[in-house]
Design a protein around this motif. Structure first.
Motif, PDB file in Angstrom:
ATOM      1  N   SER A  40       0.848  -1.185   0.000  1.00 31.62           N
ATOM      2  CA  SER A  40       0.000   0.000   0.000  1.00 31.62           C
ATOM      3  C   SER A  40       0.886   1.238   0.000  1.00 31.62           C
ATOM      4  O   SER A  40       1.175   1.802   1.049  1.00 31.62           O
ATOM      5  CB  SER A  40      -0.929   0.001   1.229  1.00 31.62           C
ATOM      6  OG  SER A  40      -1.781  -1.123   1.200  1.00 31.62           O
TER       7      SER A  40
ATOM      8  N   LEU B   6       0.354   4.211  -0.841  1.00 38.15           N
ATOM      9  CA  LEU B   6      -0.297   5.463  -0.458  1.00 38.15           C
ATOM     10  C   LEU B   6      -1.208   5.217   0.738  1.00 38.15           C
ATOM     11  O   LEU B   6      -2.418   5.103   0.604  1.00 38.15           O
ATOM     12  CB  LEU B   6      -1.106   6.025  -1.632  1.00 38.15           C
ATOM     13  CG  LEU B   6      -0.343   6.895  -2.619  1.00 38.15           C
ATOM     14  CD1 LEU B   6      -1.279   7.370  -3.709  1.00 38.15           C
ATOM     15  CD2 LEU B   6       0.312   8.068  -1.952  1.00 38.15           C
ATOM     16  N   GLU B   7      -0.645   5.107   1.898  1.00 39.25           N
ATOM     17  CA  GLU B   7      -1.460   4.912   3.095  1.00 39.25           C
ATOM     18  C   GLU B   7      -1.990   6.233   3.618  1.00 39.25           C
ATOM     19  O   GLU B   7      -2.791   6.293   4.519  1.00 39.25           O
ATOM     20  CB  GLU B   7      -0.639   4.197   4.163  1.00 39.25           C
ATOM     21  CG  GLU B   7      -0.236   2.783   3.747  1.00 39.25           C
ATOM     22  CD  GLU B   7       0.657   2.115   4.766  1.00 39.25           C
ATOM     23  OE1 GLU B   7       1.136   2.810   5.677  1.00 39.25           O
ATOM     24  OE2 GLU B   7       0.865   0.896   4.640  1.00 39.25           O
ATOM     25  N   GLY B   8      -1.532   7.314   3.067  1.00 45.52           N
ATOM     26  CA  GLY B   8      -1.989   8.628   3.476  1.00 45.52           C
ATOM     27  C   GLY B   8      -1.489   9.644   2.475  1.00 45.52           C
ATOM     28  O   GLY B   8      -0.741   9.310   1.549  1.00 45.52           O
ATOM     29  N   PRO B   9      -1.894  10.882   2.596  1.00 43.23           N
ATOM     30  CA  PRO B   9      -1.516  11.905   1.614  1.00 43.23           C
ATOM     31  C   PRO B   9      -0.081  12.401   1.815  1.00 43.23           C
ATOM     32  O   PRO B   9       0.159  13.591   2.040  1.00 43.23           O
ATOM     33  CB  PRO B   9      -2.537  13.003   1.875  1.00 43.23           C
ATOM     34  CG  PRO B   9      -2.856  12.884   3.329  1.00 43.23           C
ATOM     35  CD  PRO B   9      -2.807  11.414   3.627  1.00 43.23           C
ATOM     36  N   GLU B  10       0.874  11.482   1.765  1.00 47.49           N
ATOM     37  CA  GLU B  10       2.279  11.850   1.938  1.00 47.49           C
ATOM     38  C   GLU B  10       2.837  12.254   0.573  1.00 47.49           C
ATOM     39  O   GLU B  10       3.644  11.556  -0.036  1.00 47.49           O
ATOM     40  CB  GLU B  10       3.046  10.684   2.542  1.00 47.49           C
ATOM     41  CG  GLU B  10       2.463  10.206   3.867  1.00 47.49           C
ATOM     42  CD  GLU B  10       3.087   8.894   4.326  1.00 47.49           C
ATOM     43  OE1 GLU B  10       4.184   8.565   3.840  1.00 47.49           O
ATOM     44  OE2 GLU B  10       2.475   8.218   5.154  1.00 47.49           O
TER      45      GLU B  10
ATOM     46  N   LEU C  10      -8.608  13.860  -1.092  1.00 47.49           N
ATOM     47  CA  LEU C  10      -7.602  13.029  -0.437  1.00 47.49           C
ATOM     48  C   LEU C  10      -7.986  11.554  -0.469  1.00 47.49           C
ATOM     49  O   LEU C  10      -7.120  10.681  -0.567  1.00 47.49           O
ATOM     50  CB  LEU C  10      -7.406  13.508   1.006  1.00 47.49           C
ATOM     51  CG  LEU C  10      -6.851  14.933   1.159  1.00 47.49           C
ATOM     52  CD1 LEU C  10      -6.657  15.269   2.624  1.00 47.49           C
ATOM     53  CD2 LEU C  10      -5.559  15.100   0.386  1.00 47.49           C
ATOM     54  N   GLY C  11      -9.286  11.279  -0.384  1.00 51.79           N
ATOM     55  CA  GLY C  11      -9.734   9.893  -0.512  1.00 51.79           C
ATOM     56  C   GLY C  11      -9.415   9.334  -1.885  1.00 51.79           C
ATOM     57  O   GLY C  11      -8.998   8.168  -2.015  1.00 51.79           O
TER      58      GLY C  11
ATOM     59  N   ARG D 289      -5.721   8.533  -1.966  1.00 53.60           N
ATOM     60  CA  ARG D 289      -5.412   7.269  -1.277  1.00 53.60           C
ATOM     61  C   ARG D 289      -5.784   6.068  -2.130  1.00 53.60           C
ATOM     62  O   ARG D 289      -5.106   5.034  -2.095  1.00 53.60           O
ATOM     63  CB  ARG D 289      -6.126   7.226   0.080  1.00 53.60           C
ATOM     64  CG  ARG D 289      -5.455   8.083   1.158  1.00 53.60           C
ATOM     65  CD  ARG D 289      -6.065   7.820   2.523  1.00 53.60           C
ATOM     66  NE  ARG D 289      -7.426   8.322   2.605  1.00 53.60           N
ATOM     67  CZ  ARG D 289      -7.746   9.560   3.000  1.00 53.60           C
ATOM     68  NH1 ARG D 289      -6.794  10.421   3.320  1.00 53.60           N
ATOM     69  NH2 ARG D 289      -9.010   9.942   3.058  1.00 53.60           N
ATOM     70  N   ASN D 290      -6.851   6.202  -2.907  1.00 49.51           N
ATOM     71  CA  ASN D 290      -7.275   5.071  -3.733  1.00 49.51           C
ATOM     72  C   ASN D 290      -6.337   4.804  -4.909  1.00 49.51           C
ATOM     73  O   ASN D 290      -6.469   3.772  -5.591  1.00 49.51           O
ATOM     74  CB  ASN D 290      -8.697   5.288  -4.236  1.00 49.51           C
ATOM     75  CG  ASN D 290      -9.732   5.046  -3.160  1.00 49.51           C
ATOM     76  OD1 ASN D 290      -9.447   4.409  -2.146  1.00 49.51           O
ATOM     77  ND2 ASN D 290     -10.929   5.559  -3.355  1.00 49.51           N
TER      78      ASN D 290
ATOM     79  N   GLU E 126      -3.578   3.812  -4.531  1.00 51.54           N
ATOM     80  CA  GLU E 126      -2.787   2.656  -4.103  1.00 51.54           C
ATOM     81  C   GLU E 126      -3.185   1.387  -4.835  1.00 51.54           C
ATOM     82  O   GLU E 126      -2.381   0.459  -4.958  1.00 51.54           O
ATOM     83  CB  GLU E 126      -2.940   2.427  -2.597  1.00 51.54           C
ATOM     84  CG  GLU E 126      -4.289   1.880  -2.186  1.00 51.54           C
ATOM     85  CD  GLU E 126      -4.370   1.570  -0.695  1.00 51.54           C
ATOM     86  OE1 GLU E 126      -4.210   0.392  -0.359  1.00 51.54           O
ATOM     87  OE2 GLU E 126      -4.582   2.489   0.091  1.00 51.54           O
TER      88      GLU E 126
END
Length: 835
Positions: free
Chosen positions: A475, A477-481, A778-779, A782-783, A785
């Motif tokens: 994964s 992209l576990e967050g908006p990094e 942001l969702g 994340r998707n 990923e």
């Protein structure tokens, strides 16, 4: 964008990236004539999968009658030796496929029908020499076997064929603006050298009298056939699949055509061999409701037709697309539960069908959604038994759609059951092709599917081999990094760069090879633009490559911003290479303008590129040329006839009226001339007229029965342009923009790309919704990923059709990188168009 068959062809040479078939790793199977020194007095040239031999001092005419020779693999070396002996003795130029592997590729199932079967091409100097060679080779090779070359006329009974066509590489643009091979007509104008799978002669060429008996023999060979074809369901080099009616009874049937020696598969079997296998299976399975009835087999001309029952119903693949709930932004628990229940019912029917087939001692071998028909009552029928076998066979099936085929080690009933599990997963998460790129993807996709659809651990069919198959879920992209992800995307782009190659710098969509790898959409210019826009350092080597590639370009110089040298020049100017940009512009000055009006491949794109160049270079001439393009576009918008310029058929940003509206807007803002704004508003109105409001309130482009939202052809690209017009005071757009916003955050998006995938939709959502939709944006980030694949060299992005990775702007990593960088920024449309 490459078609399905072309995409398959560009998957042969590399397991990671789309690549030209000419880089096929076939050294071990090269023919002797392709190795070592060329014969004395001859020059050897390599081009793609072909090796050409030309006598020193000789010069090919531009075009004329050429001879093609086909061959089956086991006779190919002998056939090549015989043809070469004749050509060397007569000092006639010829080319041939360089290896046995290359012959398998060109004769393969997924090769285009227009080029299928061609093994040797002979280039006579004139018509008399052509007729002499045709007679000699036809007699010499009589009794040899080879697939019929559908573009040509057969000479006698040997695998020797003839057509009139180009000898040297000439290019022009067809009516849609695509670069295509060309012939020169008597006036000197370049016109498309059509290579459709039917023999035809250009209107100005007279068929030699000696060929007329061969044409008459071809026409007489077809003979009577008791069926009338009503619809072509599928074409491939192996043959066709047709919906037909019996001339007397009116009964509807399906005809499955098999061409001898053509359509070779991974096992080397031709279409007729697979058809015989299908006949065996249908006879063994006769009487089962889940299998079409066999009516018989007929020989017509040189082709074999299997005649089977036409099953009333719909293809499972299409029904999944029609029913899939997660493409709708407001999909709720009830819709998810209803779809999951439907999937359960279909899978239960498939399991029962496989049990019935296995009960007759048959392994199906090719289960996937395109090979399943759903009757109106919901029952399932399995079609296409080309890869059926005895149930106890230890051979692993060599078929299967991307990501759905049985893995090594599974055979018999287990192979079919694995395909059942993969089909179930496809119905819930239609991204199974990713399994071929990353074996860790299916586990993550299955987990997400179970979460979304509320499925327990015991739901769905078992996956054979699961205990022994290592599945690693990644994964990235576990967050908006964003910073970390951007660095890894940049690293992946750098890792795939090939500055030593003249045909491309960055891997991308197969379409990138059409312009020498330079273009903004699929080539180096777009990647360079994205890297420069995000502030990546050390880009001089990439700019040097682009300059050199533009200097050696030999294909048509027209096109628009996204696919021509003007767009590449605009990028060079933007990255500080003004002198080289001006040089590139001068090389194409005076070229015929693009025949279409769109941003991609057309006059609107040329106008916008010239405007970018005018600003970057301070060039009044480029600005004047851009305005002249604007005048031509304005005439098209008014519905006037403009010689050599066709109005767009589509509505969207890259290929339709919205692109014209955007180009006219930027010209207006640069010049202040009101007629440009009037023209742009009219074009935007025409784009809006092709949009419809769905029952859920979303607004999408209606194009040939499809509802489109993506940036390239859909409503989101139109909305970005409309938003800028609304900012100038144009009223009446609020409802339209709100409706488009509703389609920009679906739960499921099949591809990640910028212009036809999630990256573009999330950018449109951000631009249309602002801070109010930031969580939804942001969702969507994340998707991503689902698609991104983490490798040691960096993050890689699957391109169009998810078969290989891409770094280009339109379909790959550069587009995703640019999208992440532009979230929350200004000037989005300029960022997307080399601004």
């Amino acid at each position: 964008m490459a078609g399905v068959q072309e995409t398959q062809l560009y998957c042969l040479a590399d397991r990671t990236y789309y690549d030209t078939p000419g880089r096929l790793r076939d050294r071990a199977t090269r023919y002797r004539l392709a190795l070592g020194a060329p014969p004395a007095g001859w020059r050897r040239e390599e081009r793609g999968l072909w090796t050409a031999l030309r006598p020193e001092g000789g010069r090919l005419p531009e075009q004329g009658w050429k001879i093609h020779v086909s061959a089956v693999p086991e006779e190919a070396e002998a056939t090549l030796a015989d043809v070469a002996r004749v050509c060397l003795e007569r000092r006639v130029a010829f080319k041939f496929l360089r290896s046995a592997d290359a012959l398998l590729v060109v004769s393969g199932k997924y090769m285009g029908r227009g080029s299928s079967g061609k093994f040797v091409t002979v280039y006579p100097r004139d018509e008399d020499e052509f007729l002499l060679l045709a007679r000699e080779l036809s007699a010499l090779l009589d009794g040899r076997r080879g697939p019929y070359v559908l573009t040509d006329l057969r000479i006698g009974t040997a695998p020797v064929y003839a057509r009139y066509g180009a000898f040297v590489e000439l290019w022009c643009r067809d009516g849609s603006g695509r670069a295509v091979p060309a012939l020169r007509d008597p006036s000197g104008e370049l016109v498309p050298d059509r290579r459709d799978p039917v023999f035809r002669v250009p209107s100005w060429v007279t068929l030699p009298a000696e060929l007329r008996p061969h044409l008459a023999a071809r026409e007489a060979a077809v003979g009577p056939f008791p069926y009338t074809v009503r619809e072509v369901l599928q074409f491939s080099s192996a043959g066709g699949i047709y919906l037909a009616e019996h001339r007397e009874s009116g009964e509807r049937v399906v005809l499955r055509e098999a061409r001898p020696h053509a359509g070779l598969d991974a096992a080397g079997d031709d279409a007729v061999t697979r058809l015989r296998r299908e006949r065996w299976a249908l006879e063994r399975l006769a009487g089962l409701d889940c299998v079409p009835r066999l009516h018989g087999v007929r020989e017509v001309w040189e082709h074999t037709f299997l005649v089977q029952e036409h099953v009333e119903g719909v293809q499972l693949f299409g029904e999944v697309i029609r029913r899939y709930p997660l493409v709708h932004q407001d999909c709720g628990p009830s819709e998810l539960a209803a779809y999951a229940a439907w999937v359960d019912g279909v899978v239960a029917g498939l399991a029962a069908a496989l049990d019935a087939v296995h009960g007759r001692g048959v392994r199906y071998g090719d289960l996937h959604p395109a090979n399943v028909v759903l009757r109106p009552d919901g029952s399932v029928v399995l079609v296409d038994f080309e890869y059926a076998d005895e149930l106890g066979s230890s051979r692993v099936p060599r078929a299967g759609a991307g990501g759905l085929h049985a893995p090594a080690g599974l055979c018999g009933a287990d192979a079919d059951r694995y395909m059942l599990w993969a089909t179930w997963l496809f119905m819930l998460m239609p991204l199974t092709e990713l399994a071929d790129l990353d074996p860790g993807k299916p586990a993550g996709l299955e987990r997400r599917a179970r979460e979304w659809f509320g499925l327990g651990a015991g739901a769905g069919p078992a996956r054979p081999g699961a205990a022994t198959t290592r599945m690693v879920d990644r994964s990235p992209l576990e967050g908006p990094e964003f910073d970390r992800v951007a660095r890894e995307l940049i690293a992946g782009i750098h890792a795939g760069a090939t500055p030593d190659r003249p045909d491309r710098l960055f891997p991308g969509d197969p379409a990138g090879f059409a312009d020498g790898g330079t273009g903004f959409a699929h080539g180096a210019a777009g990647v360079l633009h994205a890297l420069h826009r995000v502030g990546a350092p050390h880009l001089d080597d990439y700019a040097d490559w682009l300059v050199a590639a533009l200097r050696r370009a030999g294909r048509p110089c027209g096109g628009g911003l996204f696919d021509g040298p003007l767009g590449a020049a605009a990028v060079l100017a933007r990255v500080g290479r003004a002198a080289e940009a001006a040089e590139a512009v001068e090389r194409v000055r005076g070229e015929a303008p693009a025949p279409t009006a769109a941003l991609f491949g057309g006059r609107a794109g040329a106008a916008l590129a010239r405007l970018r160049l005018a600003d970057a270079l301070g060039s009044a001439r480029e600005l004047a040329d851009a305005v002249e393009d604007g005048r031509a576009l304005a005439a098209v918008v008014r519905g006037e006839y403009v010689p050599g310029l066709a109005a767009p058929a589509g509505a969207g940003l890259l290929y339709g009226w919205a692109g014209i509206a955007f180009a006219q807007l930027r010209l207006y803002q640069r010049t202040g001339e009101d007629w440009l704004l009037v023209s742009g508003r009219a074009a935007l109105t025409r784009a809006r007229a092709q949009c419809v409001t769905a029952p859920d309130g979303s607004v999408q482009v209606l194009d040939g029965g499809r509802h489109l939202a993506y940036l390239d052809r859909g409503s989101s690209g139109i909305a970005l342009v409309a938003q800028e017009y609304a900012a100038l005071g144009d009223e009446g757009w609020d409802g339209f923009l709100a409706g488009v916003r509703r389609v920009c955050a679906p739960g499921f998006v099949r591809e990640p790309g910028l212009f036809r995938g999630r990256a573009g939709l999330l950018l449109a959502l951000d631009a249309l919704g602002g801070t109010a939709v930031r969580d939804a944006v942001l969702g969507q980030v994340r998707n991503l990923e689902w698609h991104l694949v983490a490798r040691p060299e960096g993050l890689l992005v699957p391109g169009m059709r998810l078969r290989r990775f891409s770094a280009d702007l339109h379909t790959g990593a550069a587009g995703v990188l640019l999208a992440l960088h532009e979230i929350g920024g200004k000037g989005l449309l300029d960022a997307l168009t080399a601004g």
